[in-house]
Write a protein that holds these residues in place. Structure first.
Motif, PDB file in Angstrom:
ATOM      1  N   THR A  29      80.750  77.589  53.865  1.00 32.51           N
ATOM      2  CA  THR A  29      81.235  78.349  52.714  1.00 32.51           C
ATOM      3  C   THR A  29      81.412  79.791  53.151  1.00 32.51           C
ATOM      4  O   THR A  29      81.129  80.139  54.306  1.00 32.51           O
ATOM      5  N   TRP A  33      85.002  83.081  49.328  1.00 32.63           N
ATOM      6  CA  TRP A  33      85.292  81.937  48.443  1.00 32.63           C
ATOM      7  C   TRP A  33      84.415  82.028  47.190  1.00 32.63           C
ATOM      8  O   TRP A  33      84.902  81.909  46.067  1.00 32.63           O
ATOM      9  N   ARG A  37      86.147  82.735  43.568  1.00 34.94           N
ATOM     10  CA  ARG A  37      86.220  81.546  42.708  1.00 34.94           C
ATOM     11  C   ARG A  37      85.230  81.597  41.547  1.00 34.94           C
ATOM     12  O   ARG A  37      85.423  80.906  40.543  1.00 34.94           O
ATOM     13  N   CYS A 114      73.093  74.536  29.059  1.00 35.31           N
ATOM     14  CA  CYS A 114      73.415  75.979  29.080  1.00 35.31           C
ATOM     15  C   CYS A 114      73.514  76.568  27.677  1.00 35.31           C
ATOM     16  O   CYS A 114      73.464  77.787  27.516  1.00 35.31           O
ATOM     17  N   ARG A 153      78.207  71.717  48.646  1.00 34.94           N
ATOM     18  CA  ARG A 153      78.613  73.130  48.567  1.00 34.94           C
ATOM     19  C   ARG A 153      79.351  73.463  47.280  1.00 34.94           C
ATOM     20  O   ARG A 153      79.453  74.621  46.896  1.00 34.94           O
ATOM     21  N   SER A 154      79.894  72.410  46.615  1.00 37.60           N
ATOM     22  CA  SER A 154      80.654  72.703  45.396  1.00 37.60           C
ATOM     23  C   SER A 154      79.746  73.016  44.204  1.00 37.60           C
ATOM     24  O   SER A 154      80.203  73.521  43.178  1.00 37.60           O
ATOM     25  N   GLY A 219      83.419  69.604  38.673  1.00 38.70           N
ATOM     26  CA  GLY A 219      83.714  71.027  38.469  1.00 38.70           C
ATOM     27  C   GLY A 219      85.014  71.320  37.740  1.00 38.70           C
ATOM     28  O   GLY A 219      85.038  72.096  36.780  1.00 38.70           O
ATOM     29  N   ASN A 220      86.105  70.683  38.167  1.00 41.94           N
ATOM     30  CA  ASN A 220      87.401  71.002  37.564  1.00 41.94           C
ATOM     31  C   ASN A 220      87.489  70.591  36.095  1.00 41.94           C
ATOM     32  O   ASN A 220      88.023  71.333  35.269  1.00 41.94           O
ATOM     33  N   VAL A 222      84.906  70.169  34.046  1.00 47.20           N
ATOM     34  CA  VAL A 222      83.991  71.023  33.274  1.00 47.20           C
ATOM     35  C   VAL A 222      84.650  72.380  33.030  1.00 47.20           C
ATOM     36  O   VAL A 222      84.578  72.931  31.928  1.00 47.20           O
ATOM     37  N   HIS A 254      78.007  83.095  28.076  1.00 39.56           N
ATOM     38  CA  HIS A 254      77.326  82.344  29.132  1.00 39.56           C
ATOM     39  C   HIS A 254      78.074  82.624  30.435  1.00 39.56           C
ATOM     40  O   HIS A 254      79.304  82.740  30.437  1.00 39.56           O
ATOM     41  N   ALA A 256      79.065  81.190  33.699  1.00 37.54           N
ATOM     42  CA  ALA A 256      79.219  80.071  34.629  1.00 37.54           C
ATOM     43  C   ALA A 256      80.271  80.392  35.674  1.00 37.54           C
ATOM     44  O   ALA A 256      80.220  79.889  36.789  1.00 37.54           O
ATOM     45  N   ASN A 257      81.244  81.230  35.278  1.00 39.21           N
ATOM     46  CA  ASN A 257      82.336  81.559  36.191  1.00 39.21           C
ATOM     47  C   ASN A 257      83.063  82.773  35.620  1.00 39.21           C
ATOM     48  O   ASN A 257      83.438  82.768  34.441  1.00 39.21           O
ATOM     49  N   ARG A 259      85.976  83.666  35.922  1.00 37.60           N
ATOM     50  CA  ARG A 259      87.328  83.338  35.444  1.00 37.60           C
ATOM     51  C   ARG A 259      87.288  82.755  34.029  1.00 37.60           C
ATOM     52  O   ARG A 259      88.217  82.931  33.250  1.00 37.60           O
ATOM     53  N   ILE A 260      86.192  82.055  33.687  1.00 40.43           N
ATOM     54  CA  ILE A 260      86.046  81.542  32.314  1.00 40.43           C
ATOM     55  C   ILE A 260      85.846  82.718  31.362  1.00 40.43           C
ATOM     56  O   ILE A 260      86.421  82.776  30.268  1.00 40.43           O
ATOM     57  N   ASN A 284      74.626  81.397  37.776  1.00 41.75           N
ATOM     58  CA  ASN A 284      74.528  80.615  36.544  1.00 41.75           C
ATOM     59  C   ASN A 284      73.081  80.140  36.392  1.00 41.75           C
ATOM     60  O   ASN A 284      72.599  79.358  37.209  1.00 41.75           O
TER      61      ASN A 284
HETATM   62  O1  UT7 Z   1      77.316  76.262  33.152  1.00 43.75           O
HETATM   63  C1  UT7 Z   1      77.857  75.123  32.567  1.00 43.75           C
HETATM   64  C2  UT7 Z   1      79.241  74.860  32.831  1.00 43.75           C
HETATM   65  N1  UT7 Z   1      79.650  74.977  34.192  1.00 43.75           N
HETATM   66  C3  UT7 Z   1      80.862  75.460  34.430  1.00 43.75           C
HETATM   67  O2  UT7 Z   1      81.509  75.879  33.516  1.00 43.75           O
HETATM   68  C4  UT7 Z   1      81.415  75.415  35.830  1.00 43.75           C
HETATM   69  C5  UT7 Z   1      82.872  75.053  35.777  1.00 43.75           C
HETATM   70  N2  UT7 Z   1      83.529  74.853  37.045  1.00 43.75           N
HETATM   71  C6  UT7 Z   1      83.813  75.897  37.892  1.00 43.75           C
HETATM   72  O3  UT7 Z   1      83.425  77.007  37.666  1.00 43.75           O
HETATM   73  C7  UT7 Z   1      84.695  75.602  39.079  1.00 43.75           C
HETATM   74  O4  UT7 Z   1      85.303  74.343  38.929  1.00 43.75           O
HETATM   75  C8  UT7 Z   1      83.949  75.666  40.451  1.00 43.75           C
HETATM   76  C9  UT7 Z   1      83.516  77.089  40.740  1.00 43.75           C
HETATM   77  C10 UT7 Z   1      82.759  74.751  40.418  1.00 43.75           C
HETATM   78  C11 UT7 Z   1      84.900  75.238  41.546  1.00 43.75           C
HETATM   79  O5  UT7 Z   1      86.032  76.088  41.606  1.00 43.75           O
HETATM   80  P1  UT7 Z   1      87.503  75.486  41.731  1.00 43.75           P
HETATM   81  O6  UT7 Z   1      88.414  76.626  41.780  1.00 43.75           O
HETATM   82  O7  UT7 Z   1      87.655  74.502  40.592  1.00 43.75           O
HETATM   83  O8  UT7 Z   1      87.457  74.790  43.132  1.00 43.75           O
HETATM   84  P2  UT7 Z   1      87.731  73.261  43.492  1.00 43.75           P
HETATM   85  O9  UT7 Z   1      86.574  72.420  43.078  1.00 43.75           O
HETATM   86  O10 UT7 Z   1      89.090  72.873  42.966  1.00 43.75           O
HETATM   87  O11 UT7 Z   1      87.790  73.313  45.071  1.00 43.75           O
HETATM   88  C12 UT7 Z   1      88.840  74.008  45.737  1.00 43.75           C
HETATM   89  C13 UT7 Z   1      88.569  73.915  47.224  1.00 43.75           C
HETATM   90  C14 UT7 Z   1      88.297  72.506  47.724  1.00 43.75           C
HETATM   91  O12 UT7 Z   1      88.875  72.376  48.989  1.00 43.75           O
HETATM   92  P3  UT7 Z   1      90.289  71.605  49.181  1.00 43.75           P
HETATM   93  O13 UT7 Z   1      90.046  70.227  48.668  1.00 43.75           O
HETATM   94  O14 UT7 Z   1      91.268  72.367  48.351  1.00 43.75           O
HETATM   95  O15 UT7 Z   1      90.520  71.696  50.642  1.00 43.75           O
HETATM   96  C15 UT7 Z   1      86.799  72.473  47.859  1.00 43.75           C
HETATM   97  O16 UT7 Z   1      86.371  71.542  48.831  1.00 43.75           O
HETATM   98  O17 UT7 Z   1      87.420  74.694  47.557  1.00 43.75           O
HETATM   99  C16 UT7 Z   1      86.509  73.876  48.314  1.00 43.75           C
HETATM  100  N3  UT7 Z   1      85.146  74.313  48.015  1.00 43.75           N
HETATM  101  C17 UT7 Z   1      84.533  75.287  48.704  1.00 43.75           C
HETATM  102  N4  UT7 Z   1      84.917  76.041  49.749  1.00 43.75           N
HETATM  103  C18 UT7 Z   1      84.055  76.951  50.207  1.00 43.75           C
HETATM  104  C19 UT7 Z   1      84.320  73.861  47.051  1.00 43.75           C
HETATM  105  N5  UT7 Z   1      83.160  74.529  47.098  1.00 43.75           N
HETATM  106  C20 UT7 Z   1      83.257  75.412  48.113  1.00 43.75           C
HETATM  107  C21 UT7 Z   1      82.387  76.380  48.650  1.00 43.75           C
HETATM  108  N6  UT7 Z   1      82.828  77.124  49.678  1.00 43.75           N
HETATM  109  N7  UT7 Z   1      81.155  76.598  48.148  1.00 43.75           N
END
Ligand code: UT7
Length: 327
Positions: A29, A33, A37, A114, A153-154, A219-220, A222, A254, A256-257, A259-260, A284
């Protein structure tokens, strides 16, 4: 409208800090990123011998001190958490013990992920207005890093540990909860879940081997619901209070992100300067996020009596909600 007010706030973050740069050394990671993100820079990690009730007690002492009362003046303890010390007894009972409260007051936990602190605030308001109790110690606390899958890592970069407490009591003046809004959709429970350890999938060697006692999140999916429900909660809580984003002095969402949060304030018409952003240094912390952010705002002088405060939450369940408070 509920004639209740928050008279004391307190928070505690465990001493150990884990930065994005620390994570870079142990997994695939990058600080870049994680920051772009999510908005997270670092998170606090509870010590091995630090359980949720231990950190609640530290936050509670500060809230009780600010309220100008003693632990014996509390009528009820509620702790919102998904990381209790034990499945039972309730973490709130351990907190009662830590605070030396021997007056046999009721104590129980709230499980709304949460959204737990906001759910607890609405429950507290109803109980105080209903005449059941006068003064509640309402806390949100998590040791999420103890149920984090460090091989994923996600998710593992997202969470942190900490506790936030508030003293909620009857209001004789203008302070009040002007409106509230809450909801849940149990059809979506699988999208954000700790799969094992309960009656659906009791602990076994297999569940431990497969890391099923840790947080699992789509993640996506949620993310999409979180944006939609945070916006809905903000707009509906404001509408029920006959207010708009222009009237808000401070918004605590809250965290969590980032961007939210940005999408929600755009929809509600609230500027970033009036929005509390703590995700950079606490990450979070589920149910603890709002009360910790509230305590930071109070201690930084960002919230003064008479101000309009908007709170919104979203979490596993799914659960969500919003409230408008006249501070
Ligand atoms: O608290 C309660 C509620 N929780 C939330 O509201 C969380 C909601 N979800 C999120 O905030 C986002 O979905 C995340 C932050 C969890 C993920 O962000 P994303 O922009 O949706 O990323 P993604 O899951 O679409 O992943 C994009 C890329 C992937 O690589 P490829 O497939 O495009 O090559 C992942 O493998 O980023 C990769 N990735 C990472 N890279 C570096 C995922 N985690 C990591 C990481 N470091 N830690």
């Amino acid at each position: 409208m509920f004639k209740v007010k928050i008279t004391g706030t307190g928070s505690y973050l465990p001493k150990k800090v884990l930065t994005n740069f620390d994570l870079e050394k142990t997994m695939d990671t990058s600080d870049e990123w994680i920051r772009t993100r999510t908005g997270i820079r670092e998170r606090h990690i509870a010590a091995d011998d630090e359980a949720t009730s231990d950190i609640v007690a530290k936050a509670a002492e500060k809230a009780i001190d600010m309220a100008g009362i003693t632990p014996k003046d509390i009528d009820l303890i509620m702790v919102a958490t998904i990381t209790p010390d034990n499945a039972f007894p309730a973490t709130a009972c351990w907190v009662q013990k830590h605070l030396g409260i021997d007056t046999e007051i009721p104590a129980f936990d709230i499980g709304a992920a949460c959204s737990g602190y906001l759910y607890g605030l609405i429950v507290s308001a109803g109980m105080i207005e209903g005449g059941l109790v006068d003064r509640i110690l309402l806390c949100g606390a998590e040791t999420l890093t103890k149920i984090t899958n460090w091989d994923d890592r996600s998710t593992c970069v997202l969470f942190g540990d900490g506790a936030g407490c508030t003293v909620v009591e009857k209001s004789d003046g203008d302070s009040a909860i002007l409106s509230s809004y809450w909801g849940a959709d149990g059809r979506l429970g699988d999208l954000l879940i700790q799969p094992a350890g309960g009656s659906r999938m009791p602990a076994s060697h297999k569940t431990v081997d497969e890391n099923l006692h840790t947080v699992s999140m789509a993640g996506n999916d949620v993310y999409k619901y979180a944006v939609s429900k945070m916006k809905e909660s903000a707009m509906e809580a404001l509408r029920r209070a006959n207010l708009t984003g222009d009237d808000v002095d401070l918004y605590i969402p809250h965290q969590a992100n980032i961007r939210i949060i940005e999408a929600t304030i755009k929809r509600a018409g609230i500027p970033m300067e009036k929005t509390s952003v703590t995700i950079d240094h606490i990450a979070n912390i589920s149910a603890a996020t709002v009360p910790i952010s509230l305590d930071e705002a109070v201690r930084e002088g960002r919230l003064n009596r008479g101000d309009i405060l908007l709170l919104t939450v979203f979490g596993g369940g799914f659960t969500w909600g919003g409230a408008v408070l006249k501070w």
